[in-house]
Design a protein around this motif. Structure first.
Motif, PDB file in Angstrom:
ATOM      1  N   TYR A 346       0.846  -1.196   0.000  1.00 45.75           N
ATOM      2  CA  TYR A 346       0.000   0.000   0.000  1.00 45.75           C
ATOM      3  C   TYR A 346       0.880   1.245   0.000  1.00 45.75           C
ATOM      4  CZ  TYR A 346      -2.099   3.940   2.550  1.00 45.75           C
ATOM      5  OH  TYR A 346      -2.462   5.196   2.951  1.00 45.75           O
ATOM      6  N   ASP A 347       0.428   2.262  -0.707  1.00 47.35           N
ATOM      7  CA  ASP A 347       1.105   3.556  -0.654  1.00 47.35           C
ATOM      8  C   ASP A 347       0.078   4.640  -0.957  1.00 47.35           C
ATOM      9  OD1 ASP A 347       2.963   5.531  -0.438  1.00 47.35           O
ATOM     10  OD2 ASP A 347       4.243   4.849  -2.087  1.00 47.35           O
ATOM     11  N   TYR A 348       0.234   5.787  -0.291  1.00 48.49           N
ATOM     12  CA  TYR A 348      -0.679   6.899  -0.549  1.00 48.49           C
ATOM     13  C   TYR A 348      -0.076   7.929  -1.504  1.00 48.49           C
ATOM     14  CZ  TYR A 348       2.121   8.902   3.290  1.00 48.49           C
ATOM     15  OH  TYR A 348       3.154   9.325   4.097  1.00 48.49           O
ATOM     16  N   GLU A 365       0.483  16.730   6.680  1.00 47.35           N
ATOM     17  CA  GLU A 365       0.385  17.410   7.978  1.00 47.35           C
ATOM     18  C   GLU A 365      -0.649  16.764   8.891  1.00 47.35           C
ATOM     19  OE1 GLU A 365       2.141  19.845   4.932  1.00 47.35           O
ATOM     20  OE2 GLU A 365       0.155  18.931   5.026  1.00 47.35           O
ATOM     21  N   ARG A 366      -1.559  15.990   8.320  1.00 47.74           N
ATOM     22  CA  ARG A 366      -2.601  15.369   9.139  1.00 47.74           C
ATOM     23  C   ARG A 366      -2.186  13.992   9.671  1.00 47.74           C
ATOM     24  NH1 ARG A 366      -8.265  15.100   6.502  1.00 47.74           N
ATOM     25  NH2 ARG A 366      -8.787  14.674   8.682  1.00 47.74           N
ATOM     26  N   ILE A 367      -1.030  13.500   9.250  1.00 49.31           N
ATOM     27  CA  ILE A 367      -0.615  12.151   9.645  1.00 49.31           C
ATOM     28  C   ILE A 367      -0.060  12.083  11.065  1.00 49.31           C
ATOM     29  CG2 ILE A 367       0.980  10.267   9.096  1.00 49.31           C
ATOM     30  CD1 ILE A 367       0.637  10.940   6.166  1.00 49.31           C
ATOM     31  N   PRO A 368       0.840  13.006  11.486  1.00 48.69           N
ATOM     32  CA  PRO A 368       1.484  12.854  12.800  1.00 48.69           C
ATOM     33  C   PRO A 368       0.528  12.689  13.966  1.00 48.69           C
ATOM     34  CG  PRO A 368       2.617  14.520  11.512  1.00 48.69           C
ATOM     35  CD  PRO A 368       1.385  14.150  10.737  1.00 48.69           C
ATOM     36  N   ILE A 373      -0.964   7.705  18.611  1.00 49.42           N
ATOM     37  CA  ILE A 373      -1.626   6.598  19.312  1.00 49.42           C
ATOM     38  C   ILE A 373      -1.028   5.267  18.889  1.00 49.42           C
ATOM     39  CG2 ILE A 373      -3.797   5.354  19.597  1.00 49.42           C
ATOM     40  CD1 ILE A 373      -5.266   7.991  19.376  1.00 49.42           C
ATOM     41  N   ARG A 374      -0.824   5.066  17.595  1.00 56.46           N
ATOM     42  CA  ARG A 374      -0.383   3.764  17.096  1.00 56.46           C
ATOM     43  C   ARG A 374       1.017   3.397  17.590  1.00 56.46           C
ATOM     44  NH1 ARG A 374      -2.373   0.412  13.029  1.00 56.46           N
ATOM     45  NH2 ARG A 374      -0.831  -1.014  12.087  1.00 56.46           N
ATOM     46  N   LYS A 375       1.911   4.372  17.700  1.00 56.20           N
ATOM     47  CA  LYS A 375       3.287   4.072  18.061  1.00 56.20           C
ATOM     48  C   LYS A 375       3.390   3.344  19.404  1.00 56.20           C
ATOM     49  CE  LYS A 375       5.730   7.591  15.387  1.00 56.20           C
ATOM     50  NZ  LYS A 375       6.559   8.829  15.441  1.00 56.20           N
ATOM     51  N   GLY A 376       2.543   3.672  20.337  1.00 53.40           N
ATOM     52  CA  GLY A 376       2.620   3.016  21.643  1.00 53.40           C
ATOM     53  C   GLY A 376       1.485   2.057  21.915  1.00 53.40           C
ATOM     54  N   ALA A 377       0.722   1.718  20.880  1.00 52.49           N
ATOM     55  CA  ALA A 377      -0.494   0.930  21.068  1.00 52.49           C
ATOM     56  C   ALA A 377      -0.213  -0.565  21.120  1.00 52.49           C
ATOM     57  CB  ALA A 377      -1.481   1.230  19.941  1.00 52.49           C
ATOM     58  N   LEU A 378      -0.962  -1.264  21.966  1.00 53.84           N
ATOM     59  CA  LEU A 378      -0.939  -2.723  21.987  1.00 53.84           C
ATOM     60  C   LEU A 378      -1.976  -3.294  21.035  1.00 53.84           C
ATOM     61  CD1 LEU A 378      -0.663  -3.406  25.825  1.00 53.84           C
ATOM     62  CD2 LEU A 378       1.167  -3.536  24.129  1.00 53.84           C
ATOM     63  N   LEU A 379      -2.995  -2.504  20.740  1.00 52.90           N
ATOM     64  CA  LEU A 379      -4.109  -2.948  19.899  1.00 52.90           C
ATOM     65  C   LEU A 379      -4.374  -1.935  18.793  1.00 52.90           C
ATOM     66  CD1 LEU A 379      -6.682  -3.952  22.677  1.00 52.90           C
ATOM     67  CD2 LEU A 379      -5.493  -5.551  21.168  1.00 52.90           C
ATOM     68  N   GLU A 380      -4.899  -2.413  17.685  1.00 51.40           N
ATOM     69  CA  GLU A 380      -5.503  -1.514  16.711  1.00 51.40           C
ATOM     70  C   GLU A 380      -6.973  -1.896  16.584  1.00 51.40           C
ATOM     71  OE1 GLU A 380      -4.300  -1.698  12.659  1.00 51.40           O
ATOM     72  OE2 GLU A 380      -4.284  -3.883  12.560  1.00 51.40           O
ATOM     73  N   CYS A 381      -7.785  -0.852  16.418  1.00 47.40           N
ATOM     74  CA  CYS A 381      -9.226  -1.044  16.293  1.00 47.40           C
ATOM     75  C   CYS A 381      -9.652  -0.146  15.132  1.00 47.40           C
ATOM     76  CB  CYS A 381      -9.905  -0.647  17.595  1.00 47.40           C
ATOM     77  SG  CYS A 381     -11.645  -1.064  17.705  1.00 47.40           S
ATOM     78  N   CYS A 450      -7.312  -2.477  -4.671  1.00 43.56           N
ATOM     79  CA  CYS A 450      -8.210  -1.746  -3.772  1.00 43.56           C
ATOM     80  C   CYS A 450      -7.859  -0.264  -3.754  1.00 43.56           C
ATOM     81  CB  CYS A 450      -8.088  -2.266  -2.334  1.00 43.56           C
ATOM     82  SG  CYS A 450      -8.775  -3.896  -2.040  1.00 43.56           S
ATOM     83  N   ALA A 451      -8.874   0.537  -3.467  1.00 43.40           N
ATOM     84  CA  ALA A 451      -8.681   1.963  -3.181  1.00 43.40           C
ATOM     85  C   ALA A 451      -9.268   2.236  -1.803  1.00 43.40           C
ATOM     86  CB  ALA A 451      -9.371   2.824  -4.234  1.00 43.40           C
ATOM     87  N   VAL A 452      -8.625   3.119  -1.068  1.00 43.02           N
ATOM     88  CA  VAL A 452      -9.107   3.439   0.277  1.00 43.02           C
ATOM     89  C   VAL A 452     -10.376   4.272   0.151  1.00 43.02           C
ATOM     90  CG1 VAL A 452      -8.547   4.485   2.495  1.00 43.02           C
ATOM     91  CG2 VAL A 452      -6.741   3.410   1.125  1.00 43.02           C
ATOM     92  N   GLY A 453     -11.438   3.802   0.777  1.00 42.45           N
ATOM     93  CA  GLY A 453     -12.696   4.529   0.743  1.00 42.45           C
ATOM     94  C   GLY A 453     -12.873   5.447   1.926  1.00 42.45           C
ATOM     95  N   ASP A 454     -12.627   4.941   3.127  1.00 45.87           N
ATOM     96  CA  ASP A 454     -12.714   5.725   4.362  1.00 45.87           C
ATOM     97  C   ASP A 454     -11.464   5.472   5.193  1.00 45.87           C
ATOM     98  OD1 ASP A 454     -15.061   7.145   4.148  1.00 45.87           O
ATOM     99  OD2 ASP A 454     -16.299   5.656   5.161  1.00 45.87           O
ATOM    100  N   GLY A 455     -11.076   6.462   5.983  1.00 47.89           N
ATOM    101  CA  GLY A 455      -9.925   6.300   6.871  1.00 47.89           C
ATOM    102  C   GLY A 455      -8.598   6.466   6.161  1.00 47.89           C
ATOM    103  N   ASN A 456      -8.573   7.300   5.107  1.00 50.77           N
ATOM    104  CA  ASN A 456      -7.359   7.471   4.311  1.00 50.77           C
ATOM    105  C   ASN A 456      -6.159   7.882   5.166  1.00 50.77           C
ATOM    106  OD1 ASN A 456      -5.954   7.728   1.724  1.00 50.77           O
ATOM    107  ND2 ASN A 456      -6.006   9.922   2.101  1.00 50.77           N
ATOM    108  N   HIS A 457      -6.339   8.869   6.033  1.00 49.40           N
ATOM    109  CA  HIS A 457      -5.217   9.359   6.830  1.00 49.40           C
ATOM    110  C   HIS A 457      -4.862   8.405   7.973  1.00 49.40           C
ATOM    111  CE1 HIS A 457      -6.134  13.068   4.619  1.00 49.40           C
ATOM    112  NE2 HIS A 457      -4.873  13.367   4.833  1.00 49.40           N
ATOM    113  N   SER A 458      -5.819   7.639   8.446  1.00 46.86           N
ATOM    114  CA  SER A 458      -5.512   6.635   9.470  1.00 46.86           C
ATOM    115  C   SER A 458      -4.638   5.527   8.888  1.00 46.86           C
ATOM    116  CB  SER A 458      -6.804   6.040  10.033  1.00 46.86           C
ATOM    117  OG  SER A 458      -7.523   7.014  10.760  1.00 46.86           O
ATOM    118  N   LEU A 459      -4.945   5.099   7.667  1.00 48.11           N
ATOM    119  CA  LEU A 459      -4.116   4.074   7.034  1.00 48.11           C
ATOM    120  C   LEU A 459      -2.745   4.648   6.670  1.00 48.11           C
ATOM    121  CD1 LEU A 459      -4.190   1.119   6.205  1.00 48.11           C
ATOM    122  CD2 LEU A 459      -4.961   1.823   3.939  1.00 48.11           C
TER     123      LEU A 459
END
Length: 640
Positions: A346-348, A365-368, A373-381, A450-459
């Protein structure tokens, strides 16, 4: 470098005993073309001029060697090299060459040939265009072909000077069911095995260019269900999926995507009341309306993850499989497949040709804020939804596996979200069908899966975290690291229940007439103009005006967003929010100094062609469903 045509090659080859002119007729019986058919058979794929092949054959009369190449002139030179190599020593009775395309190799070799070793030396790396990766001789698709004629303990010896091809092959081999038993980044400093130099190799050695090599053994036959699960090679894979325990109230557990209702505190206050003092995904996320408070809430989010795992609130429910979910919303039943995606696929970037791509422009600018949250997360939801590039609702076609004994959940979602049910797809038959579906679409759509439909910046944030971590890991760690993957829901744009909705713009501090005038001037400077129509509508508390764009060679939202970005940069008194629900937009526009821009609906049937031909759309070009129909946080996956 391509060899010039050797006009003499065909005649010399056809007159030679070591050239096999009709390879298809020997399928399953290749050993019979040699003087000693009972000897082991080694095959050199893309043998080229045969310099190393004839050396190996001369050194090992107890082994039969078959060289295969697609270039007749090259094989002509290989025949001459063999004659020169063997001259005065012995008869060429254990070496044969044939002309054939490697991608069709199964038409001339099968399991009866029982090949014990394959050589792949310095093949074309196919690195100029990503969509051509499948032509690599070490690509997983090719390796799966070779398995069909390799003996049960067969092996592949691979050499290359191309670091990108070598690194990719370190993933291809395991994905195709091969164990890499030895490897080196520098053949002349870390290789204890017998080595016969090719012409290319001698040239690279003279240049002191590192040569990489590996040996991969065909794994023992796995159980059918395990073997089927290893064939996910295009970025979509089964996962270990966690769900809340039976004591958890799922109605209060599942919460809508964090990027919804970003100007409606009342909505999130009601969610907070429902989730008070009970397990809920609200405690695992940061709603964007409160994004400024993320640092103060970060510790609470990570603590909730630790607590849910320790108390078994989150338990592994699906073992290396998928969840097939059915979301009941006003437009009908929308089927989705919960799977993990390989972030290496995957690449944006707007010009990427990887299988999984962004549908709209990503704002770095919206990624950081999302990586924190993800860097220290034990889970992804996840709330990410991918659109599958199919020609019909392929996900709905999996509903035959939605059996009562596979039911995982069935409940009403909060806040007018409709209802949802989910089923485990973790048996051999259902997993194999998903594999076949993904592979078929990948091939039919030239690698655009596939194309990202929702959650583009989260992915994109998940990708960013992986790219930051990857250089710190060894090759084996990279292959299995959980951070390399991201959990998503995959849906079909052909679902009758999946409707594309516009994403409207609410500009706070704006003036209706002033903005229309600014947009009109901006368009005229670029050869376009506003005319009467209903493609876009400017709205405020007491007025509205509708227009169409004449001279626009793309979808309306493209020039609109370009203008709006410039306008906001020049008017610091204004700010923007992106609104998914028209009634919510009108509510906001009733406030003083607020201008709404209503956008027309994007034709979803044009989405993939538009991205393929014109690149990604501008950000916030469309929305999957209304705000209430967005994905709810529900399933989880461990990241550590």
């Amino acid at each position: 470098m391509r060899m010039r045509l050797k006009k003499w090659a065909r005649g010399e080859l056809e007159a030679s005993d070591i050239f096999i002119s009709d390879p298809e007729s020997h399928i399953g019986n290749w050993r019979s073309v040699f003087a000693r058919p009972s000897q082991p058979l080694y095959v050199d794929l893309g043998c080229g001029k045969g310099v190393s092949t004839c050396q190996a054959a001369l050194a090992h009369p107890e082994i039969n060697f078959l060289g295969i190449d697609i270039n007749l002139s090259v094989l002509g030179v290989a025949r001459r090299n063999a004659q020169s190599c063997f001259q005065g020593k012995r008869e060429i009775d254990n070496l044969r060459y044939t002309l054939y395309e490697i991608e069709k190799i199964k038409d001339i070799l099968n399991e009866s040939d029982d090949v014990e070793r394959i050589y792949i030396s310095f093949p074309n790396p196919w690195t100029k265009r990503h969509r051509q990766e499948k032509h690599r001789l070490t690509h997983t698709l090719r390796l799966l072909d070779y398995r069909c004629f390799l003996s049960s303990d067969g092996e592949i010896w691979f050499k290359t000077d191309d670091p990108e091809l070598f690194d990719a092959s370190l993933h291809y081999f395991p994905d195709a069911g091969f164990d890499i038993t030895d490897r080196t980044e520098d053949l002349y400093r870390g290789w204890s095995h017998e080595n016969f130099e090719s012409e290319h190799e001698r040239m690279f050695a003279a240049q002191e260019k590192p040569i990489r090599a590996l040996i991969a053994h065909k794994s023992e036959l796995l159980k059918p269900e395990t073997n089927m699960k290893t064939s996910f090679i295009h970025g979509i894979k089964p996962a270990d999926i966690l769900l809340p325990g039976k004591s958890v109230d799922l109605h209060r557990w599942a919460v809508i995507a964090c990027d919804q209702y970003t100007s409606n505190k009342a909505y999130w206050e009601r969610v907070a009341e429902l989730a008070r003092d009970v397990p809920s995904t609200l405690h695992l996320i940061q709603p964007e309306i409160y994004l400024d408070d993320i640092q103060s809430n970060l510790g609470h989010i990570h603590a909730a993850m630790r607590r849910y795992l320790a108390e078994k609130t989150a338990e592994k429910t699906v073992d290396n499989g998928f969840v097939l979910c059915k979301r009941h919303i006003p437009s009908g039943d929308r089927w989705g497949l919960i799977a993990k995606i390989d972030l290496e696929k995957y690449d944006y970037a707007p010009d990427t040709v990887l299988p999984i791509r962004a549908s709209e422009r990503t704002v770095p600018e919206r990624i950081p804020a999302r990586t924190i949250i993800r860097k220290g997360a034990l889970l992804e939801c996840p709330h990410v939804m991918l659109l599958l590039n199919d020609d019909k609702d392929s996900i709905k076609g999996l509903q035959k596996y939605a059996r009562p004994d596979k039911l995982l959940y069935d409940f009403e979602l909060m806040q007018n979200g409709g209802s949802i049910s989910g089923y485990a797809l973790d048996e051999a038959e259902s997993v194999a069908e998903v594999s076949e579906l993904i592979n078929r679409i990948y091939e039919a759509k030239d690698g655009f899966l596939c194309a990202v439909g929702d959650g583009n910046h989260s992915l994109a944030a998940a990708k960013s975290c992986w790219e930051e971590l990857k250089p710190k890991l060894g090759a084996d760690e990279r292959r299995i690291c959980p951070m390399r993957y991201a959990l998503c829901e995959i849906v079909s744009p052909h679902s009758e229940a999946l409707l594309f909705h516009p994403i409207h713009r609410a500009i706070f501090g704006g003036n209706l007439q002033g903005m229309i005038s600014s947009f009109s001037c901006w368009l005229e400077c670029r050869g376009m103009r506003l005319a009467e129509g209903n493609e876009v509508e400017f709205v405020c508390a007491d007025s509205s005006k509708s227009f169409m764009l004449e001279g626009c060679g793309s979808i309306t939202v493209s020039p609109l967003q370009m203008w709006l970005d410039e306008y906001l940069s020049e008017h610091s008194e204004c700010s923007v929010d992106y609104i998914h629900d028209e009634s919510e937009l009108l509510r906001l526009c009733a406030q003083p100094d607020t201008v709404g821009i209503k956008i027309g609906v994007l034709d979803k049937s044009r989405l993939f062609d538009t991205i393929q031909n014109n690149g990604v759309l501008p950000r916030k070009a469309f929305s999957i469903g209304t705000a209430d129909e967005k994905r709810f946080y529900l399933e989880m996956r461990r990241l550590r």
